[in-house]
Design a protein around this motif. Structure first.
Motif, PDB file in Angstrom:
ATOM      1  N   ARG A   1      -2.810   3.150   8.923  1.00 15.56           N
ATOM      2  CA  ARG A   1      -1.732   2.241   9.303  1.00 15.56           C
ATOM      3  C   ARG A   1      -0.357   2.803   8.935  1.00 15.56           C
ATOM      4  O   ARG A   1       0.657   2.131   9.116  1.00 15.56           O
ATOM      5  N   LYS A   2      -0.381   4.002   8.380  1.00 13.94           N
ATOM      6  CA  LYS A   2       0.847   4.699   7.974  1.00 13.94           C
ATOM      7  C   LYS A   2       1.663   3.869   6.992  1.00 13.94           C
ATOM      8  O   LYS A   2       2.902   3.807   7.066  1.00 13.94           O
ATOM      9  N   LEU A   3       0.949   3.229   6.061  1.00 13.48           N
ATOM     10  CA  LEU A   3       1.601   2.454   5.014  1.00 13.48           C
ATOM     11  C   LEU A   3       1.545   3.248   3.714  1.00 13.48           C
ATOM     12  O   LEU A   3       0.530   3.881   3.399  1.00 13.48           O
ATOM     13  N   THR A   4       2.619   3.192   2.948  1.00 15.65           N
ATOM     14  CA  THR A   4       2.612   3.862   1.647  1.00 15.65           C
ATOM     15  C   THR A   4       1.922   2.958   0.633  1.00 15.65           C
ATOM     16  O   THR A   4       1.790   1.742   0.840  1.00 15.65           O
ATOM     17  N   ALA A   5       1.523   3.557  -0.467  1.00 15.69           N
ATOM     18  CA  ALA A   5       0.899   2.779  -1.535  1.00 15.69           C
ATOM     19  C   ALA A   5       1.888   1.741  -2.067  1.00 15.69           C
ATOM     20  O   ALA A   5       1.502   0.616  -2.392  1.00 15.69           O
ATOM     21  N   GLU A   6       3.149   2.110  -2.140  1.00 14.67           N
ATOM     22  CA  GLU A   6       4.171   1.184  -2.627  1.00 14.67           C
ATOM     23  C   GLU A   6       4.306  -0.032  -1.703  1.00 14.67           C
ATOM     24  O   GLU A   6       4.431  -1.161  -2.171  1.00 14.67           O
ATOM     25  N   GLN A   7       4.261   0.209  -0.395  1.00 15.55           N
ATOM     26  CA  GLN A   7       4.369  -0.893   0.563  1.00 15.55           C
ATOM     27  C   GLN A   7       3.195  -1.850   0.430  1.00 15.55           C
ATOM     28  O   GLN A   7       3.377  -3.077   0.392  1.00 15.55           O
ATOM     29  N   VAL A   8       1.975  -1.314   0.355  1.00  9.75           N
ATOM     30  CA  VAL A   8       0.784  -2.165   0.261  1.00  9.75           C
ATOM     31  C   VAL A   8       0.785  -2.920  -1.065  1.00  9.75           C
ATOM     32  O   VAL A   8       0.485  -4.121  -1.101  1.00  9.75           O
ATOM     33  N   ALA A   9       1.143  -2.246  -2.135  1.00  9.53           N
ATOM     34  CA  ALA A   9       1.187  -2.907  -3.446  1.00  9.53           C
ATOM     35  C   ALA A   9       2.200  -4.056  -3.429  1.00  9.53           C
ATOM     36  O   ALA A   9       1.904  -5.164  -3.888  1.00  9.53           O
ATOM     37  N   GLU A  10       3.384  -3.786  -2.893  1.00 10.26           N
ATOM     38  CA  GLU A  10       4.419  -4.819  -2.852  1.00 10.26           C
ATOM     39  C   GLU A  10       3.990  -5.996  -1.998  1.00 10.26           C
ATOM     40  O   GLU A  10       4.122  -7.155  -2.390  1.00 10.26           O
TER      41      GLU A  10
ATOM     42  N   SER B   1       1.031  -6.900  -1.290  1.00 12.05           N
ATOM     43  CA  SER B   1      -0.134  -7.545  -1.903  1.00 12.05           C
ATOM     44  C   SER B   1       0.232  -8.317  -3.156  1.00 12.05           C
ATOM     45  O   SER B   1      -0.568  -9.103  -3.660  1.00 12.05           O
ATOM     46  N   GLY B   2       1.419  -8.060  -3.682  1.00 16.04           N
ATOM     47  CA  GLY B   2       1.836  -8.735  -4.910  1.00 16.04           C
ATOM     48  C   GLY B   2       1.157  -8.173  -6.151  1.00 16.04           C
ATOM     49  O   GLY B   2       0.928  -8.893  -7.117  1.00 16.04           O
ATOM     50  N   ILE B   3       0.799  -6.888  -6.096  1.00 15.99           N
ATOM     51  CA  ILE B   3       0.151  -6.246  -7.238  1.00 15.99           C
ATOM     52  C   ILE B   3       0.949  -4.999  -7.618  1.00 15.99           C
ATOM     53  O   ILE B   3       1.770  -4.511  -6.845  1.00 15.99           O
ATOM     54  N   ALA B   4       0.695  -4.500  -8.800  1.00 13.37           N
ATOM     55  CA  ALA B   4       1.352  -3.279  -9.248  1.00 13.37           C
ATOM     56  C   ALA B   4       0.766  -2.079  -8.509  1.00 13.37           C
ATOM     57  O   ALA B   4      -0.388  -2.103  -8.072  1.00 13.37           O
ATOM     58  N   ARG B   5       1.567  -1.041  -8.399  1.00 19.62           N
ATOM     59  CA  ARG B   5       1.105   0.202  -7.766  1.00 19.62           C
ATOM     60  C   ARG B   5      -0.112   0.751  -8.504  1.00 19.62           C
ATOM     61  O   ARG B   5      -1.049   1.249  -7.897  1.00 19.62           O
ATOM     62  N   SER B   6      -0.120   0.623  -9.821  1.00 22.02           N
ATOM     63  CA  SER B   6      -1.264   1.122 -10.606  1.00 22.02           C
ATOM     64  C   SER B   6      -2.545   0.344 -10.284  1.00 22.02           C
ATOM     65  O   SER B   6      -3.643   0.911 -10.285  1.00 22.02           O
TER      66      SER B   6
END
Length: 121
Positions: free
Chosen positions: A30-39, A41-46
């Protein structure tokens, strides 16, 4: 915060790792960054990183949030939807009930029925 390490059987750990890999691939497709999905999703990148590794200590709600962001939340309905083992166990129970011998009547002992003696009036 005290957190217990969740210990899984190796086969189950492998399945969870595969789920994490599938989520990572879905994110990348989906060409989404981990930061985008984390944000989103309301969760931390870690936490997302742990999910994508298949960490069993991450709450299932976090997995659900990631599935939702990726548009895969309905896939959770596939879990246990085709419960083949459960059906076999249920069928065996019903089959056993049909084949089981009938219970003995209360007047029977060791398979021999004593005749009822009626009193003469």
């Amino acid at each position: 915060m005290n957190s217990k390490k969740v210990i899984l059987l190796p086969t189950n750990a492998k399945l969870l790792e595969e789920l994490g890999q599938n989520l990572r691939l879905a994110r990348k497709r989906r060409k989404l960054t981990a930061e985008q999905v984390a944000e989103r999703s309301g969760i931390a990148r870690s936490t997302l990183w742990n999910i994508e590794r298949g960490d069993p200590g991450v709450a299932i709600g976090s997995y659900m949030q990631v599935l939702f962001v990726l548009g895969l939340e309905k896939d959770i309905n596939k879990v246990a939807s085709d419960d083949l083992l459960g059906r076999k166990l249920e069928d065996a129970k019903y089959l056993h009930a049909k084949l089981a011998p009938a219970r003995k009547a209360s007047g029977m002992k060791s398979g021999i029925m004593k005749p009822n003696r009626m009193k003469k009036s």
